[in-house]
Design an enzyme around this catalytic site. Structure first.
Site, mmCIF file in Angstrom:
data_model
loop_
_atom_site.group_PDB
_atom_site.id
_atom_site.type_symbol
_atom_site.label_atom_id
_atom_site.label_comp_id
_atom_site.label_asym_id
_atom_site.label_seq_id
_atom_site.Cartn_x
_atom_site.Cartn_y
_atom_site.Cartn_z
ATOM 1 N N SER A 115 34.486 46.051 42.245
ATOM 2 C CA SER A 115 35.707 46.155 41.449
ATOM 3 C C SER A 115 35.466 45.622 40.048
ATOM 4 C CB SER A 115 36.819 45.354 42.134
ATOM 5 O OG SER A 115 37.991 45.408 41.359
ATOM 6 N N HIS A 127 37.380 44.507 37.626
ATOM 7 C CA HIS A 127 38.079 43.344 37.036
ATOM 8 C C HIS A 127 37.505 42.010 37.490
ATOM 9 C CE1 HIS A 127 40.935 41.859 40.239
ATOM 10 N NE2 HIS A 127 40.710 43.060 40.735
ATOM 11 N N CYS A 159 45.939 36.365 47.253
ATOM 12 C CA CYS A 159 46.697 37.173 48.206
ATOM 13 C C CYS A 159 47.367 36.296 49.243
ATOM 14 C CB CYS A 159 45.775 38.160 48.907
ATOM 15 S SG CYS A 159 44.556 38.868 47.823
HETATM 16 C C1 LIG Z 1 39.264 40.978 44.565
HETATM 17 C C2 LIG Z 1 38.630 41.341 45.851
HETATM 18 C C3 LIG Z 1 38.954 42.537 46.515
HETATM 19 C C4 LIG Z 1 40.028 43.453 46.014
HETATM 20 O O1 LIG Z 1 39.660 44.107 44.847
HETATM 21 P P1 LIG Z 1 40.804 44.851 43.963
HETATM 22 O O2 LIG Z 1 40.048 45.554 42.913
HETATM 23 O O3 LIG Z 1 41.670 43.771 43.439
HETATM 24 O O4 LIG Z 1 41.506 45.770 44.900
HETATM 25 C C5 LIG Z 1 38.284 42.841 47.680
HETATM 26 N N1 LIG Z 1 37.338 42.021 48.170
HETATM 27 C C6 LIG Z 1 36.993 40.872 47.574
HETATM 28 C C7 LIG Z 1 35.923 40.024 48.146
HETATM 29 C C8 LIG Z 1 37.635 40.491 46.395
HETATM 30 O O5 LIG Z 1 37.293 39.340 45.808
#
Ligand SMILES: *Cc1c(COP(=O)(O)O)cnc(C)c1O
Length: 402
Positions: free
Chosen positions: A206, A208, A331
């Site tokens: 991801s 971000h 979360c």
């Molecule tokens: C942040 C995160 C996600 C989710 O990613 P998004 O782009 O926010 O949907 C999934 N797995 C892990 C380990 C993360 O740190």
């Protein structure tokens, strides 16, 4: 190096999200201005946008030693996790293999996707972790059965930062002929990854989490694996993920990842030193403990439990002092259940509630950490001052654990 508005804050929540880099913002703006065409359109303006995403695909593939055709763009880590798991489940179902192996410390995107499969008749084995927060590769070996279609174990944990024995698990899965997926959202751009050498069949990432934009990510799927799509519609992403591509975000993700790769070695060295400095500083607080292995963890991650307090109160008071931190994962906050990760490493409910995650970035300074250590010390002391649990602990009515 990094862009965006400079806030008068000490931002220590880079595991939740990172600030976009200047180069990524610039690239996003450039694409919005100059490459507004639909990549599916046949005229030049469309084909130029198409070229942008194919260049990004190539660059991203290069960083993890994949080939461009093995990269599928998604809306982020959660979607990539879901798509990987649905893909493996569909393949398994066709072969009558409906058993999946995972760990107790996965991100909810994995755990909840698996929960849904369970309702559809799949059997899920959730492996425990050591008190240091690491999956035992022998446990993985023992858990694999003739009807196992997938092993999914994360690369690095988002709460306690522990690095999992991914290449060992990859080798076991290869030997047993079982698909191996890893949620590498916390690892991509931060630690070196080679999907071929590590025998990874599917990997989620991801943008971000590595100074790219939010709402964009990718799924790597090894050549030869038939990908199931979550979204039906057009023929984008080789028919596996319909919808007009987010050209600016895709290109900015590639720029951010290349940048992260270029600085990885130097940043990891710098961050490891800062991380250990922070761990040392917080260890001075009585009745506290580091969560997760002291060394086998991301260079950016620090996670502590402080006995006799509530993590949520600590967070809010730290916010008043300009410090952005997290208690467990973003979360989980808002729910009263303690983190499943902290419970999995053997923290009891009361102790798990008093947790704090501080996650650093390349921009973090020693001065900021000094201020954070001071603020955490003062705030923990303050909260303990009127905590009934702390009073009972000191009166001997409750026993100290840490
Ligand atoms: C942040 C995160 C996600 C989710 O990613 P998004 O782009 O926010 O949907 C999934 N797995 C892990 C380990 C993360 O740190």
């Amino acid at each position: 190096m990094k862009g965006g508005t400079k806030l008068d804050k000490i931002y220590l929540d880079n595991a939740a999200t990172t600030k976009m880099s200047e180069a990524a913002i610039k690239e996003m703006t450039r694409c919005m201005n100059d490459y507004y065409g639909n990549p599916s359109s046949l005229y030049t303006v469309g084909q130029q946008a198409k070229e942008i995403i194919e260049k990004a695909r190539e660059e991203i593939a290069g960083v993890i030693n994949a080939s461009p055709k093995e990269i599928y763009f998604t809306s982020g880590g959660s979607e990539a996790d879901n798509q990987a798991i649905i893909t493996a489940a569909a393949i398994g179902k066709r072969k009558g293999k409906m058993h999946i192996v995972t760990s107790a410390i996965e991100h909810h995107a994995v755990l909840h996707a698996l929960r849904r499969l369970k309702n559809e008749g799949f059997e899920i084995t959730e492996l425990p972790v050591s008190k240091e927060g690491i999956v035992n590769k022998e446990d993985v070996k023992k858990a694999i059965r003739d009807d196992t279609c997938l092993v999914t174990v994360m690369y690095a944990n988002n709460e306690i930062g522990t690095l999992q024995p991914v290449s060992e698990i990859g080798a076991i899965c290869k030997e047993k002929g079982v698909l191996f997926h890893t949620d590498a959202v916390q690892a991509v751009g931060h630690v070196p990854i080679d999907v071929k050498a590590e025998n990874i069949d599917m990997l989620s990432a991801s943008a971000h989490k590595f100074h790219g934009p939010k709402g964009i990510g990718f799924l790597y799927v090894r050549k030869g694996i038939i990908v199931s799509n979550l979204i039906e519609g057009g023929a984008q992403e080789r028919g596996k993920r319909a919808g007009t591509e987010n050209v600016p975000a895709i290109s900015a993700m590639a720029v951010a990842l290349k940048e992260a790769e270029a600085g990885m070695k130097e940043n990891a060295k710098k961050l490891t030193a800062l991380r250990d400095y922070l761990i040392k500083g917080l260890s001075g607080i009585p009745h506290s403990a580091l969560n997760g292995d002291a060394k086998k963890r991301l260079p950016s991650n620090v996670n502590f439990c402080f006995e006799g307090i509530e993590g949520e109160s600590l967070l809010l008071l730290l916010d008043d002092k300009g410090i952005c931190a997290s208690s467990g994962s973003a979360c989980t906050s808002g729910s009263l259940d303690p983190s499943h990760v902290l419970l999995a490493i053997g923290r009891v409910h009361d102790v798990a509630h008093g947790s704090l995650r501080l996650s650093l970035s390349e921009e973090t300074t020693k001065e900021e950490l000094d201020a954070a250590i001071k603020a955490v010390k003062e705030t923990v002391e303050y909260l303990r001052g009127f905590s009934p649990v702390w009073r009972d602990l000191n009166a001997g009515k409750l026993q100290f654990i840490l």
